[in-house]
Design an enzyme around this catalytic site. Structure first.
Site, PDB file in Angstrom:
ATOM      1  N   GLY A  22       0.811  -1.213   0.000  1.00 47.84           N
ATOM      2  CA  GLY A  22       0.000   0.000   0.000  1.00 47.84           C
ATOM      3  C   GLY A  22       0.836   1.251   0.000  1.00 47.84           C
ATOM      4  N   GLY A  26      -1.073   7.908   0.027  1.00 47.42           N
ATOM      5  CA  GLY A  26      -1.535   8.047   1.394  1.00 47.42           C
ATOM      6  C   GLY A  26      -0.474   7.737   2.433  1.00 47.42           C
ATOM      7  CB  ILE A  27      -0.818   6.027   5.730  1.00 48.31           C
ATOM      8  CG1 ILE A  27      -1.870   6.962   6.338  1.00 48.31           C
ATOM      9  CG2 ILE A  27       0.123   5.529   6.818  1.00 48.31           C
ATOM     10  CD1 ILE A  27      -2.804   6.261   7.307  1.00 48.31           C
ATOM     11  N   GLY A  28       0.865   4.918   3.311  1.00 49.11           N
ATOM     12  CA  GLY A  28       1.920   4.017   2.859  1.00 49.11           C
ATOM     13  C   GLY A  28       3.031   4.740   2.125  1.00 49.11           C
ATOM     14  CB  SER A 151      -8.328   0.158  11.747  1.00 52.21           C
ATOM     15  OG  SER A 151      -9.379   1.088  11.881  1.00 52.21           O
ATOM     16  CE1 TYR A 176     -10.723  -1.250   7.117  1.00 55.79           C
ATOM     17  CE2 TYR A 176     -11.563  -0.179   9.091  1.00 55.79           C
ATOM     18  CZ  TYR A 176     -10.566  -0.350   8.156  1.00 55.79           C
ATOM     19  OH  TYR A 176      -9.396   0.371   8.261  1.00 55.79           O
TER      20      TYR A 176
END
Length: 313
Positions: A22, A26-28, A151, A176
């Protein structure tokens, strides 16, 4: 007044090989960029090569000498996961850091992976489980640290043991939550089995808090043609310093993956109010992740579903 960025140091990583799932946005992408800036050779397994090339350009804009490269990976396909494993094993380079960061979130209608699993369970958990299985020789050779990104959603909900693939009744958020609980249990069990088997792998967990990331954007491929509910509020609270930013959201995983003060079997996230933003720190393990029997059970189920067994020695 501009918000002052939160800083967190990353040690010298020259000579280390890091794999970040990922990592194309974004974060990755933030995680991959920081690892590259610290001298690591960074491998980005991506589903979309075009996005991957854009990510490499962004990383080299910050660190011109960055050693970063792409590989093909679709975590929603076990065949793709196995192919990446074969590719990296053929390269024969030990892996020192694996950041399992990729994920999908709350498609409004039930979708399935190439192998027929509910998309979130199959991608967020089973795909990463199989990836670790295929990379195990390289992880052992590098005495790797494996950090799995879960998460805040894993602090609620449960594993739907009687219907893991949500075939009878689908709820996007409940599915999720399950995927992230299962993934967290796996990360903790990996550390236990490594210690018991002498694999030399250290496995821990991180969570990014809450931030306006691409997970909340419109995602036509998931059947979501508009940004997720609450995206605007999260963006506003982020600007006010109440919630995290995309930059700060990557810091717990970086800390968990690289800090000499981070340890196996532990959990790291933002230390601010409500643990939704702030600098990284160790967190109390969520109640859903404390059951060793649940961890053994999800491990066994995952081996059966992926047919990617991890030997005990």
């Amino acid at each position: 007044m501009p918000r002052r960025p939160i800083e967190s140091s990353v040690p010298d990583l020259y000579g280390k090989r890091a794999v970040v799932t990922g990592g194309s946005d974004g974060i990755g992408l933030r995680i991959a960029a920081r690892l590259a800036a610290a001298g690591a050779e960074v491998v980005l397994p991506v589903r979309n090569p075009r996005k991957g090339e854009v990510a490499i350009t962004a990383i080299r804009r910050e660190t011109p000498a960055a050693e970063v490269s792409l590989r093909d990976l679709d975590l929603s396909s076990l065949a793709s996961v196995a192919a990446l494993g074969e590719t990296l094993r053929d390269e024969g380079r030990p892996i020192h850091l694996l950041v399992n960061n990729a994920g999908v979130m709350t498609p409004p209608e039930r979708q399935t992976t190439a192998d027929g699993f509910e998309l979130q369970f199959g991608t967020n958990h089973l795909g990463h489980f199989a990836l670790v299985a295929h990379l195990l020789p390289l992880l052992r050779a590098g005495r790797a640290r494996v950090t799995s990104q879960i998460s805040v959603a894993a602090n609620g909900g449960a594993i739907n043991w009687d219907d893991l693939n949500w075939e009878r009744s689908y709820d996007g958020m409940r599915a999720y939550r399950q995927s992230k609980i299962a993934f967290g249990l796996f990360g903790l069990e990996l550390d236990r089995r490594s210690r018991a088997g002498g694999w030399g792998i250290t496995s821990n967990l991180s969570h990014p808090g809450v931030a306006p990331t691409s997970l909340l954007d419109a995602r036509p491929e998931l059947g979501r043609d508009r940004q997720a509910s609450g995206r605007r509020l999260i963006t506003l609270l982020s600007r006010l310093g109440i919630m995290g930013t995309v930059d700060s959201a990557g810091l717990p995983a970086l800390y968990a993956a690289t800090s000499p003060d981070a340890h196996g079997g532990r959990f790291y996230g933002p230390r601010g109010p409500g643990h939704v933003g702030g600098a990284p720190a160790e967190q109390r393990l969520y109640s859903r992740l404390r059951g060793a029997e649940d961890a053994r059970r999800i491990w066994q189920v995952s081996e059966e579903l992926t047919k990617a067994g991890i030997p005990a020695a």
